[in-house]
Design an enzyme around this catalytic site. Structure first.
Site, mmCIF file in Angstrom:
data_model
loop_
_atom_site.group_PDB
_atom_site.id
_atom_site.type_symbol
_atom_site.label_atom_id
_atom_site.label_comp_id
_atom_site.label_asym_id
_atom_site.label_seq_id
_atom_site.Cartn_x
_atom_site.Cartn_y
_atom_site.Cartn_z
ATOM 1 C CG PHE A 79 -3.374 11.753 9.137
ATOM 2 C CD1 PHE A 79 -4.188 12.293 10.121
ATOM 3 C CD2 PHE A 79 -3.682 12.007 7.804
ATOM 4 C CE1 PHE A 79 -5.281 13.090 9.785
ATOM 5 C CE2 PHE A 79 -4.771 12.800 7.458
ATOM 6 C CZ PHE A 79 -5.567 13.344 8.448
ATOM 7 C CG ASP A 113 -1.977 6.464 3.570
ATOM 8 O OD1 ASP A 113 -1.634 7.175 2.608
ATOM 9 O OD2 ASP A 113 -2.716 6.860 4.489
ATOM 10 C CE LYS A 140 -1.919 15.396 2.181
ATOM 11 N NZ LYS A 140 -2.247 14.325 3.123
#
Ligand SMILES: *Cc1c(COP(=O)(O)O)cnc(C)c1O
Length: 408
Positions: free
Chosen positions: A142, A227, A257
């Site tokens: 993702f 990532d 995040k």
């Protein structure tokens, strides 16, 4: 719920006014403190999901609140036409904490990966023939929701209806040492991977896989791009998840995040030689490097590097894993419990297939917030500084939820 509760009305409004791309739980969260969070009706929840690995130091952390208020009283926004001190300091501190020499700031994970993708293409366009523009990503990954990052996300369910998708992405099975050797070629300009897949079900890279990628990228002159948007910032028990593996230095790493402790920020980190491809005017973001957010992120970055915090992540992660194992032994719930530090996935047994959403809602009704990662995995991302007492209370509530969950 008291009779004057505003919650039902507000929820109805939310359901009526929002574009229907989400299905929020039918509560209105109102305020939080540490690992606890309260809804508008006064119900207190233990937060084992931290807004999807964002509020990693818990809610209303005094140091974060101080940093926010102090900067809020000075300057909020300047655009990228001017420097501000908080963003410069944050960039310096990110460089000191990592392999990187240069930092690009934006506002979200998707934007950080979008920047990485554009960097890989631009870098390749400076140094290599026109057919070397392909980016390899992995099944179950993702990487975001923009058109390029959703295309990088190698899961068909995220693509449906958004075609035509941007070209130049190739998908490879995750953790497959041989498949990547045959997929990578002289056409590959970058390989993008999560050191621990998050949305894909909390799946860590197999031992040696990142090193294998590093060697293949070197052999094929491709960039290794990590990532770490979900697994970075101490979530795994190390500041960056790829540090679990010896001898892996990426060319690019993306963060978001937890970096802002609850405020929106994304960052793309890289080496000077590669960064050079993004010359003046090639890329940008109006809000990137916002001084308020950067001030808070500096505190987060300092805190997640403290040995006591990293120790707590590993200690509480072990407690949580052990607890889930024991619970599963008595209730026969999970076929696998996996992850690192405080990033843990519990894979549901076949009898519970597709029930992760229902179970997390049942947990919510038992006043503990947990997440799912796809239909078959319960996902736990508690605050990194969670105390023994809060974790114990959360697990008690989790137990009572799971003991009373029935399939129909
Ligand atoms: C959440 C996430 C993203 C996207 O971040 P947004 O801030 O939602 O755009 C990208 N990659 C990973 C690994 C993520 O977990």
């Amino acid at each position: 719920m008291n009779s004057e509760s505003q919650s039902p009305d507000l929820i109805k409004k939310g359901q009526g006014y929002y574009v229907p791309n989400y299905k929020p739980r039918e509560i209105i969260l109102d305020h939080g403190k540490g690992a606890r969070i309260w809804d508008l009706d006064g119900n207190e929840y233990i937060d084992l999901g931290t807004g999807i690995s964002v509020n990693s130091l818990g809610h209303q952390d005094p140091e974060l609140v101080d940093a926010l208020i102090t900067q809020a009283k000075r300057l909020w926004h300047t655009s990228n036409i001017y420097f501000t001190e908080p963003a410069i300091r944050l960039a310096e501190e990110l460089v000191q904490a990592s392999f990187a020499e240069r930092v690009y700031f934006c506002n979200s994970g998707g934007e950080a990966n979008e920047a990485a993708i554009k960097l890989a293409r631009k870098h390749s366009s400076r140094h290599f023939p026109a057919d070397k523009r392909e980016i390899i990503t992995f099944k179950g990954s993702f990487h975001g929701r923009t058109l390029a990052t959703v295309t990088a996300t190698a899961q068909p369910k995220y693509h449906e209806g958004f075609e035509p998708l941007p070209g130049g992405f190739t998908y490879c099975p995750f953790n497959d040492f041989e498949a990547i050797e045959t997929t990578i070629s002289e056409k590959t300009c970058a390989v993008l991977i999560e050191p621990i897949q998050g949305e894909g079900g909390i799946v860590p890279t197999a031992p040696g896989f990142l090193k294998h990628l590093r060697e293949l990228c070197d052999r094929h002159q491709a960039l290794l791009m990590l990532d770490e948007i979900q697994c970075g910032m101490a979530r795994s028990g190390r500041v960056f998840a790829h540090q679990w593996e010896q001898g892996v230095t990426p060319d690019v790493m993306t963060l978001a995040k937890a970096l802002g402790g609850g405020l929106p920020i994304g960052a793309m980190l890289t080496k000077s030689k590669i960064a050079a491809a993004l010359k003046v005017g090639t890329h940008g973001s109006t809000f990137g490097g916002n001084p308020v957010v950067a001030s808070v992120a500096r505190v987060v970055l300092r805190r997640v590097q403290q040995p006591e915090l990293l120790d707590n992540v590993r200690k509480q992660g072990a407690v949580l894993q052990e607890h889930l194992k024991q619970l599963s032994e008595s209730l026969d719930l999970f076929k696998e419990i996996r992850g690192r530090g405080l990033m843990i996935g519990a894979v549901l047994n076949d009898t519970l297939e597709g029930k992760a959403g229902k179970i997390t809602e049942h947990c919510r009704a038992h006043l503990v917030l947990v997440l799912q990662a796809g239909p078959n995995v319960l996902r736990f991302l508690p605050p990194l500084n969670i105390t023994d007492e809060d974790l114990e209370e959360g697990l008690k509530r989790l137990d009572s939820a799971l003991r009373t969950f029935s399939v129909d």
